[in-house]
Write a protein that holds these residues in place. Structure first.
Motif, short mmCIF file in Angstrom:
data_model
loop_
_atom_site.label_atom_id
_atom_site.label_comp_id
_atom_site.label_asym_id
_atom_site.label_seq_id
_atom_site.Cartn_x
_atom_site.Cartn_y
_atom_site.Cartn_z
N GLU A 16 13.30 -6.88 5.08
CA GLU A 16 12.39 -7.38 6.12
C GLU A 16 11.27 -6.40 6.39
N GLN A 17 11.60 -5.11 6.44
CA GLN A 17 10.59 -4.09 6.73
C GLN A 17 9.55 -4.00 5.62
N ASN A 57 3.86 -5.75 4.30
CA ASN A 57 2.99 -6.42 3.33
C ASN A 57 2.55 -7.79 3.83
N ASP A 58 2.59 -7.95 5.16
CA ASP A 58 2.12 -9.17 5.83
C ASP A 58 2.84 -10.44 5.38
N ASN A 111 14.23 0.68 -5.43
CA ASN A 111 13.09 1.45 -4.96
C ASN A 111 12.16 0.46 -4.28
N ASN A 112 11.59 0.82 -3.14
CA ASN A 112 10.69 -0.10 -2.43
C ASN A 112 9.58 -0.62 -3.32
N LYS A 137 6.13 -4.67 -6.09
CA LYS A 137 5.59 -5.17 -7.37
C LYS A 137 5.81 -6.68 -7.50
N LEU A 138 6.96 -7.17 -7.04
CA LEU A 138 7.27 -8.60 -7.12
C LEU A 138 6.40 -9.44 -6.18
N LEU A 139 5.93 -8.85 -5.10
CA LEU A 139 5.17 -9.60 -4.09
C LEU A 139 3.86 -10.13 -4.65
#
Length: 125
Positions: free
Chosen positions: A22-23, A28-29, A114-115, A120-122
Motif C-alpha cells: 500500500e505504501q 506512486n499515486d 525490493n521496492n 517497475k511493474l507500475l
C-alpha cells in the motif's frame, strides 16, 4: 474514486505485506484496496468490476492457493494484470512458468522483494 484514478488490489494474509505494498502504491499515486483471503478479494472484484487495473496475489492464502485464485480472477476479469507474489514459489518453478506462459499471471515477484521491483511493474498499467 475518480474515473481515471489507478486502483490496484492487494491480496495477502500478512498485514505487514499489505501495508508495505500500500505504501509503495500510495507514493506512486495509486489507490489500493486490500483483502486477506480469496473470498474478500472476489467480493471486492465483483463490486468494483472494471475498476482494478492490477492485482497482487499472494501464492499461499488461508482459503485457496494463489494460482487458483489467479485463475478465478482471470476468468471473470480478463483485463486485469495479475502479479503473483510468493516466498513459496520461484520464478523458474514449473507452476509459475506455466502460469506466466498461459497468461494466468502477468508477472511474478519473489518475497522478500525490493521496492523497485514493484515500481517497475507500475509502468505497465
Amino acid at each position: 474514486m475518480k474515473d481515471d484514478e489507478k486502483r490496484f488490489l492487494i491480496i495477502d494474509d500478512e498485514p505487514d505485506m499489505c501495508w508495505a505494498l500500500e505504501q509503495i502504491l500510495k507514493h506512486n499515486d495509486i489507490v489500493s484496496s486490500t483483502a486477506s483471503n480469496a473470498g474478500e478479494a472476489l467480493a471486492l472484484l465483483e463490486t468494483n468490476r472494471f475498476r482494478f487495473q492490477m492485482a497482487f496475489v499472494d501464492a499461499k492464502l488461508p482459503d485457496i492457493e494463489g494460482l487458483e485464485l489467479a485463475r478465478l480472477i482471470r476468468k471473470n476479469n480478463p483485463y486485469i494484470a495479475i502479479v503473483m507474489i510468493s516466498g513459496f514459489f520461484y520464478k523458474d518453478g514449473d507452476e509459475v512458468k506455466e502460469a506466466l506462459k498461459d497468461g494466468t499471471i502477468s508477472a511474478f515477484i519473489a518475497k522478500p522483494f525490493n521496492n523497485n521491483e514493484i515500481i517497475k511493474l507500475l509502468s505497465c498499467c
